[in-house]
Scaffold this motif. Structure first.
Motif, PDB file in Angstrom:
ATOM      1  N   THR A  10     -30.321 -44.718  11.680  1.00 43.67           N
ATOM      2  CA  THR A  10     -29.608 -45.600  12.596  1.00 43.67           C
ATOM      3  C   THR A  10     -28.943 -46.740  11.828  1.00 43.67           C
ATOM      4  OG1 THR A  10     -31.516 -47.046  12.894  1.00 43.67           O
ATOM      5  CG2 THR A  10     -31.337 -45.147  14.381  1.00 43.67           C
ATOM      6  N   VAL A  11     -28.133 -47.511  12.526  1.00 40.33           N
ATOM      7  CA  VAL A  11     -27.576 -48.733  11.947  1.00 40.33           C
ATOM      8  C   VAL A  11     -28.701 -49.651  11.490  1.00 40.33           C
ATOM      9  CG1 VAL A  11     -26.199 -50.800  12.410  1.00 40.33           C
ATOM     10  CG2 VAL A  11     -25.461 -48.592  13.322  1.00 40.33           C
ATOM     11  N   GLY A  12     -29.770 -49.721  12.271  1.00 39.41           N
ATOM     12  CA  GLY A  12     -30.911 -50.553  11.895  1.00 39.41           C
ATOM     13  C   GLY A  12     -31.567 -50.094  10.611  1.00 39.41           C
ATOM     14  N   ASP A  13     -31.644 -48.779  10.391  1.00 36.67           N
ATOM     15  CA  ASP A  13     -32.196 -48.271   9.132  1.00 36.67           C
ATOM     16  C   ASP A  13     -31.328 -48.692   7.954  1.00 36.67           C
ATOM     17  OD1 ASP A  13     -34.307 -46.969  10.434  1.00 36.67           O
ATOM     18  OD2 ASP A  13     -33.139 -45.135  10.709  1.00 36.67           O
ATOM     19  N   VAL A  14     -30.007 -48.579   8.117  1.00 40.17           N
ATOM     20  CA  VAL A  14     -29.092 -48.993   7.048  1.00 40.17           C
ATOM     21  C   VAL A  14     -29.235 -50.487   6.783  1.00 40.17           C
ATOM     22  CG1 VAL A  14     -26.663 -49.147   6.361  1.00 40.17           C
ATOM     23  CG2 VAL A  14     -27.485 -47.126   7.593  1.00 40.17           C
ATOM     24  N   LEU A  15     -29.336 -51.269   7.861  1.00 41.43           N
ATOM     25  CA  LEU A  15     -29.468 -52.720   7.722  1.00 41.43           C
ATOM     26  C   LEU A  15     -30.757 -53.082   6.988  1.00 41.43           C
ATOM     27  CD1 LEU A  15     -28.658 -55.645   8.432  1.00 41.43           C
ATOM     28  CD2 LEU A  15     -29.795 -55.322  10.645  1.00 41.43           C
ATOM     29  N   ARG A  16     -31.868 -52.475   7.362  1.00 41.72           N
ATOM     30  CA  ARG A  16     -33.152 -52.838   6.754  1.00 41.72           C
ATOM     31  C   ARG A  16     -33.255 -52.350   5.311  1.00 41.72           C
ATOM     32  NH1 ARG A  16     -38.347 -52.511   8.219  1.00 41.72           N
ATOM     33  NH2 ARG A  16     -38.442 -54.614   7.367  1.00 41.72           N
ATOM     34  N   ARG A  17     -32.568 -51.261   4.991  1.00 42.52           N
ATOM     35  CA  ARG A  17     -32.560 -50.840   3.589  1.00 42.52           C
ATOM     36  C   ARG A  17     -31.728 -51.801   2.742  1.00 42.52           C
ATOM     37  NH1 ARG A  17     -32.358 -45.375   5.813  1.00 42.52           N
ATOM     38  NH2 ARG A  17     -34.386 -44.396   5.447  1.00 42.52           N
ATOM     39  N   ALA A  18     -30.675 -52.330   3.350  1.00 43.49           N
ATOM     40  CA  ALA A  18     -29.853 -53.296   2.630  1.00 43.49           C
ATOM     41  C   ALA A  18     -30.563 -54.635   2.485  1.00 43.49           C
ATOM     42  CB  ALA A  18     -28.516 -53.487   3.358  1.00 43.49           C
ATOM     43  N   ASP A  19     -31.359 -55.006   3.499  1.00 41.49           N
ATOM     44  CA  ASP A  19     -32.085 -56.274   3.450  1.00 41.49           C
ATOM     45  C   ASP A  19     -33.354 -56.141   4.284  1.00 41.49           C
ATOM     46  OD1 ASP A  19     -33.037 -58.878   3.516  1.00 41.49           O
ATOM     47  OD2 ASP A  19     -31.030 -59.756   3.535  1.00 41.49           O
ATOM     48  N   PRO A  20     -34.507 -55.924   3.647  1.00 38.42           N
ATOM     49  CA  PRO A  20     -35.760 -55.727   4.393  1.00 38.42           C
ATOM     50  C   PRO A  20     -36.170 -56.912   5.243  1.00 38.42           C
ATOM     51  CG  PRO A  20     -35.993 -55.037   2.103  1.00 38.42           C
ATOM     52  CD  PRO A  20     -34.684 -55.769   2.197  1.00 38.42           C
ATOM     53  N   ARG A  21     -35.528 -58.059   5.061  1.00 43.79           N
ATOM     54  CA  ARG A  21     -35.863 -59.202   5.903  1.00 43.79           C
ATOM     55  C   ARG A  21     -35.339 -59.036   7.322  1.00 43.79           C
ATOM     56  NH1 ARG A  21     -33.142 -63.978   2.809  1.00 43.79           N
ATOM     57  NH2 ARG A  21     -31.530 -62.342   2.705  1.00 43.79           N
ATOM     58  N   ALA A  22     -34.354 -58.174   7.510  1.00 46.94           N
ATOM     59  CA  ALA A  22     -33.796 -57.938   8.842  1.00 46.94           C
ATOM     60  C   ALA A  22     -34.841 -57.326   9.751  1.00 46.94           C
ATOM     61  CB  ALA A  22     -32.573 -57.028   8.738  1.00 46.94           C
TER      62      ALA A  22
END
Length: 542
Positions: A143-155
């Motif tokens: 998901t978009v959330g997976d991409v976001l958290r891989r880019a920045d685990p603080r998300a």
């Protein structure tokens, strides 16, 4: 299934790799919070049809001051809750997500599979049944959330819903899901995400907020004349339980809230009110949108789907339910403006599917419609297969609108699977209620691109989990004991709202260009300065 620990390890390393490769350039204008509302079972026709009765700042915030896409349609054939929820933030159809239905039969064994079922995990503090949804194991796309958290685990990525699939699938592999427990009135996560709830969840549940509607009534918002265009209460198609407003929550004989009461809240505006209250608690408890790292909150509002199944989208109860939900959204927007800041969040609203009109109503309008008995249809197909191959039953009906060949029986008789599927398809096409049917071989090869509904059937079919003959019912025909349902490739089921609001990122106005829900994920990825999810088939919205 890839262990969650490996996802976490990848999440910790990827920001360094991304920085070194300079493949992600975060925008300084990124929203601090993206809030996606998924109104389960909301057809676009209801949004536009009831527009004059909407509150000033609920759905009207999108329609009057945001961007709304008047021609947004799902492109897969079997339009159900799990498939739609999996599509919205992956940007992928079931042919890539592997979520081909709410349930399906494993083609190798014939055993029924639940879309988010995973017996390795259990609900926290609540009983867990074998087919309950506890993890995103079956979701084959990010998901978009997976991409976001891989880019920045603080998300932080949080999914909340009255249904397990409505929370788990949008939350993806790296987010956190909380589901309404219809047995207890609580919200709970599963041990896939954590071993125990954070304090804010325990505090929310300890207050027993679901109990306050016991013996309360769902009353219509507007005078009787305002619902003149909708089917009246207690229509004969609602079944022995009927349906009438005002409606009291909890049976007359019950002296205290119980499982039946908590379950009944799902067929009312109160479960959605509870989900939004839990979302407020999540914003506070997790400090969503409070720092420079974007967060994602998905709130899937399940009540409309339950109401439409029980009474149909044409009913006064559905009409009023949407108006009630509209007022709830207005209050939630006011709180978002305060808690996060009006210029710091992007709001999106869509649906996982629409709704086929009540067949009896459609027939009363002089159009073809009716109900299909799948057990009887399967028996006729198996009788034809027995005449051809001397074995029965060779196929089972899968809940994903397909037939599955019994591989064990076929192997015992030395039968060719493709030939069995071809004969089953031919028998299906002799059924007066079938519009199209395609075999596994045809769908794998893509050999019939111009055949009716073939493209939609192919997008709804995945080789690892789907059946051997995918079929489409004729328009207006449904297979359920409910008053109404969904699951077709026709506009009643595919045409859904797609609405965005956020003045810094969204230009207001109506857009008539044809779009699809798969376009939402790459759009949000662009706003967040991210690459689209790897399996995404969509393109950024115009």
């Amino acid at each position: 299934m890839i262990p969650r620990s490996l996802f976490r390890a990848a999440a910790s390393l990827l920001p360094l790799l991304l920085a070194a490769c300079a493949t992600v350039t975060p925008s300084p204008e990124r929203p601090r919070l993206v809030v996606l509302f998924v109104v389960d079972g909301l057809p676009q026709r209801q949004v536009t049809g009831y527009r004059p009765q909407l509150a000033p700042d609920g759905l009207a915030r999108f329609l009057d001051r945001g961007a709304w896409y008047a021609n947004a349609n799902y492109t897969h054939a079997f339009t159900v809750t799990a498939a739609g929820h999996a599509t919205l933030l992956t940007g992928a159809t079931p042919s890539r997500t592997g979520i081909v239905g709410n349930e399906w039969r494993d083609p190798a064994t014939g055993v029924e599979v639940y879309n988010t079922g995973d017996t390795a995990y259990r609900y926290i503090g609540n009983a867990t049944q074998r087919l309950d949804g506890t993890s995103p194991r079956n979701l084959k796309a990010d998901t978009v959330g997976d991409v976001l958290r891989r880019a920045d685990p603080r998300a932080k990525v949080i999914g909340i819903s009255g249904k397990d699939r409505g929370a788990i699938l949008p939350a993806g592999h790296l987010g956190t899901a909380y589901m309404y427990m219809a047995q207890s009135g609580q919200f709970a996560s599963s041990t896939y995400y954590m071993e125990r709830h954070p304090a804010w969840v325990d505090a929310f549940n300890a207050a027993r907020p679901a109990d306050r509607w016991f013996k309360e009534q769902w009353r219509p918002l507007l005078p009787e004349a305002a619902y003149a265009g909708s089917l009246p209460d207690d229509s004969p198609w609602y079944g022995p339980r009927g349906g009438r407003l005002p409606m009291t929550m909890g049976a007359a004989a019950d002296s205290a809230p119980n499982a039946a009461y908590y379950g009944s809240l799902l067929r009312s505006p109160f479960a959605d009110q509870l989900a939004l209250e839990f979302a407020r608690a999540a914003i506070r408890g997790e400090q969503l949108g409070q720092d420079e790292v974007p967060d994602i909150l998905v709130v899937s509002l399940s009540g409309h789907d339950y109401v439409n199944h029980a009474y149909s989208a044409e009913s006064r109860l559905s009409h009023d339910h949407l108006l009630q939900l509209d007022r709830l959204l207005q209050g939630f927007f006011q709180d978002l403006d305060t808690l996060v800041g009006r210029d710091r969040y992007l709001a999106v609203l869509s649906a996982d599917h629409g709704f086929t009109p009540l067949p009896e109503y459609t027939k009363s309008q002089g159009r073809d419609a009716g109900r299909v008995n799948l057990r009887e249809m399967s028996a006729r197909v198996n009788a034809e297969l027995e005449r051809s191959f001397g074995a029965t039953p060779l196929v089972q009906v899968s809940p994903s609108s397909s037939l599955v060949v019994d591989r064990r029986l076929a192997a015992q008789r030395g039968l060719d699977l493709d030939r069995v599927a071809e004969v089953a398809r031919e028998a299906l096409l002799r059924e007066p209620t079938i519009a199209a049917a395609y075999t596994r071989r045809e769908l794998e090869r893509g050999s019939l691109p111009d055949a009716p509904y073939f493209a939609a059937a192919r997008r709804t079919w995945h080789p690892d989990v789907s059946g051997d003959v995918q079929y489409v019912l004729k328009q207006g025909w449904i297979a359920t004991s409910n008053a109404a349902t969904h699951g077709s490739p026709y506009p009643d089921d595919t045409h859904v709202p797609l609405l965005l609001w956020g003045p810094h990122w969204v230009r207001a106005g109506r857009v008539d260009t044809p779009v699809a829900p798969v376009d939402l994920a790459p759009t949000l990825a662009r706003v967040l300065g991210l690459p689209p999810p790897p399996s995404s088939e969509g393109k950024p919205l115009p």
